[in-house]
Design a protein around this motif. Structure first.
Motif, PDB file in Angstrom:
ATOM      1  N   SER A 112      41.137  73.928  56.501  1.00 25.94           N
ATOM      2  CA  SER A 112      40.620  72.733  57.180  1.00 25.94           C
ATOM      3  C   SER A 112      39.185  72.427  56.774  1.00 25.94           C
ATOM      4  N   ARG A 113      38.743  72.949  55.627  1.00 24.19           N
ATOM      5  CA  ARG A 113      37.341  72.775  55.240  1.00 24.19           C
ATOM      6  C   ARG A 113      36.965  71.313  55.012  1.00 24.19           C
ATOM      7  N   ALA A 114      37.884  70.500  54.591  1.00 30.64           N
ATOM      8  CA  ALA A 114      37.563  69.083  54.414  1.00 30.64           C
ATOM      9  C   ALA A 114      37.143  68.465  55.740  1.00 30.64           C
ATOM     10  N   TYR A 115      37.585  69.062  56.843  1.00 30.40           N
ATOM     11  CA  TYR A 115      37.288  68.555  58.178  1.00 30.40           C
ATOM     12  C   TYR A 115      36.175  69.352  58.864  1.00 30.40           C
ATOM     13  N   ARG A 116      35.995  70.613  58.496  1.00 30.15           N
ATOM     14  CA  ARG A 116      35.046  71.481  59.192  1.00 30.15           C
ATOM     15  C   ARG A 116      33.639  71.461  58.613  1.00 30.15           C
ATOM     16  N   LEU A 117      33.547  71.490  57.288  1.00 29.25           N
ATOM     17  CA  LEU A 117      32.235  71.654  56.654  1.00 29.25           C
ATOM     18  C   LEU A 117      31.494  70.327  56.579  1.00 29.25           C
ATOM     19  N   ASP A 118      30.181  70.416  56.578  1.00 25.89           N
ATOM     20  CA  ASP A 118      29.344  69.226  56.425  1.00 25.89           C
ATOM     21  C   ASP A 118      29.085  68.996  54.935  1.00 25.89           C
ATOM     22  N   TRP A 119      29.978  68.236  54.318  1.00 24.08           N
ATOM     23  CA  TRP A 119      29.902  68.000  52.877  1.00 24.08           C
ATOM     24  C   TRP A 119      28.811  66.975  52.558  1.00 24.08           C
ATOM     25  N   PRO A 120      28.130  67.146  51.428  1.00 23.17           N
ATOM     26  CA  PRO A 120      27.152  66.139  51.017  1.00 23.17           C
ATOM     27  C   PRO A 120      27.824  64.782  50.790  1.00 23.17           C
ATOM     28  N   SER A 121      27.072  63.731  50.999  1.00 23.53           N
ATOM     29  CA  SER A 121      27.600  62.376  50.795  1.00 23.53           C
ATOM     30  C   SER A 121      28.150  62.232  49.382  1.00 23.53           C
ATOM     31  N   LEU A 134      51.556  70.283  52.873  1.00 25.48           N
ATOM     32  CA  LEU A 134      50.573  69.225  53.089  1.00 25.48           C
ATOM     33  C   LEU A 134      51.035  68.251  54.169  1.00 25.48           C
ATOM     34  N   GLU A 135      52.326  67.951  54.197  1.00 23.05           N
ATOM     35  CA  GLU A 135      52.851  67.034  55.207  1.00 23.05           C
ATOM     36  C   GLU A 135      52.649  67.597  56.611  1.00 23.05           C
ATOM     37  N   PHE A 136      52.920  68.882  56.783  1.00 20.90           N
ATOM     38  CA  PHE A 136      52.735  69.507  58.094  1.00 20.90           C
ATOM     39  C   PHE A 136      51.273  69.439  58.511  1.00 20.90           C
ATOM     40  N   LYS A 137      50.382  69.816  57.608  1.00 18.85           N
ATOM     41  CA  LYS A 137      48.960  69.824  57.946  1.00 18.85           C
ATOM     42  C   LYS A 137      48.474  68.422  58.307  1.00 18.85           C
ATOM     43  N   THR A 138      48.819  67.439  57.505  1.00 20.60           N
ATOM     44  CA  THR A 138      48.355  66.073  57.753  1.00 20.60           C
ATOM     45  C   THR A 138      48.894  65.550  59.083  1.00 20.60           C
ATOM     46  N   ARG A 139      50.149  65.870  59.373  1.00 17.39           N
ATOM     47  CA  ARG A 139      50.744  65.405  60.633  1.00 17.39           C
ATOM     48  C   ARG A 139      50.012  65.986  61.841  1.00 17.39           C
ATOM     49  N   VAL A 140      49.708  67.287  61.783  1.00 16.56           N
ATOM     50  CA  VAL A 140      49.021  67.931  62.905  1.00 16.56           C
ATOM     51  C   VAL A 140      47.609  67.391  63.067  1.00 16.56           C
ATOM     52  N   ARG A 147      39.286  63.593  61.516  1.00 20.05           N
ATOM     53  CA  ARG A 147      38.866  62.812  60.354  1.00 20.05           C
ATOM     54  C   ARG A 147      38.087  63.708  59.399  1.00 20.05           C
ATOM     55  N   PRO A 148      38.413  63.682  58.120  1.00 23.31           N
ATOM     56  CA  PRO A 148      37.689  64.533  57.174  1.00 23.31           C
ATOM     57  C   PRO A 148      36.237  64.103  57.024  1.00 23.31           C
TER      58      PRO A 148
END
Length: 302
Positions: A112-121, A134-140, A147-148
């Motif tokens: 879930s790093r796309a959602y957890r970490l504070d990525w640079p702009s 991927l379908e399971f993860k996106t659905r949940v 939001r990523p």
């Protein structure tokens, strides 16, 4: 490929979803992340891990969440995977601080790093895994309204096939430095598949790219694990799942392979060594586990 050589539950073209075969390992690790987050001083907190477990309905993992384990032995595996999660979190944070704005999470599973970490702009995070995972993860995550924090690109592909093509079709630029994570997947790939994976990553990595590799159980001996579980009843890796039937006995040494193929490799660390770096004191069980699980955590750069 014979069952006795490579594990009775595997075949060269096998497939899985999040509750079967190799896919279940991603669910299991998410469960351990969720349990680790309940500890007094967690190294990482994954707010989405519990959602994956609840959505799966897996009785073993939901049981762990409903009655969190408390003893030192019972919290061993959640802690070990908390350490692993921290290692990769730190890797991506460091890569972002160095100016890298393109990340690829190989065999993303329930990462879930796309959602957890504070990525640079301006960062784009590509997640490569089988479609059902991927379908399971996106659905949940969509169900939670998550939001990523970076632009997220799903790449539905099998690592044993031509995954670089759909990766580039999703917008990956091989001429731009990138940060790659290979977390936990190597024990489930045979030597040929590992070599192909490293070769393809190398072909796609511009100068300035970075690569992190890590896995517990890269040489898992189920008999030794069973013996340790017998002497320490609180240690339970996976309920009824026999991971020795899912993994391959390989000869590939990732650090040596990378060093021989134009990567600069930092000193390889074990999970207990990472613990010490994070201010923890590895327990006797941690060290005994690592004697036969042989964890390896690798940072490399181009």
């Amino acid at each position: 490929m014979t069952a006795s050589e490579f594990g009775s539950l595997r075949s060269d073209d096998d497939q899985w979803d999040i509750v079967s075969s190799v896919g279940y390992t991603a669910l299991l690790v998410a469960g351990w992340r969720a349990v680790h987050a309940l500890s007094p001083q967690p190294l990482v907190v994954d707010d989405y891990a519990e959602s994956f477990i609840r959505a799966s309905g897996d009785p073993y993992l939901t049981g762990l969440l409903d009655k969190p384990e408390q003893s030192e032995d019972e919290t061993t595996f959640p802690k070990l995977y908390g350490v692993q999660t921290r290692f990769f979190d730190d890797f991506f944070i460091s890569a972002g601080q160095a100016g890298i704005r393109q990340a690829v999470i190989v065999a993303a599973g329930l990462d879930s790093r796309a959602y957890r970490l504070d990525w640079p702009s301006g960062t784009v995070v590509f997640e490569v895994d089988l479609p059902k995972v991927l379908e399971f993860k996106t659905r949940v995550l969509d169900g939670r309204g998550a939001r990523p924090k970076a632009r997220r690109g799903e790449v539905a592909a099998d690592l044993r096939t031509d995954w670089p093509t759909p990766l580039q079709q999703a917008g990956f630029d091989p001429h731009t430095p990138s940060a790659w994570s290979v977390e936990g997947i190597l024990p489930y790939l045979n030597d040929e598949a590992q070599t192909a994976l490293f070769t393809r990553i190398g072909d796609l990595s511009a100068p300035g790219s970075r690569l992190a590799i890590g896995a517990l159980g890269s040489r898992l001996d189920h008999a030794q694990l069973s013996a340790l579980e017998a002497s320490h009843p609180g240690v339970d890796m996976s309920g009824d799942v026999d991971f020795s039937a899912l993994t391959y006995e390989t000869k590939t040494d990732p650090a040596q392979w990378l060093a021989a193929h134009d990567w600069t490799v930092d000193p390889v660390r074990t999970n207990p060594e990472l613990q010490i770096g994070y201010g923890l004191t590895p327990t006797d069980v941690d060290r005994k586990l690592d004697e036969f699980m042989r964890s390896k955590y690798i940072n490399a750069s181009r």
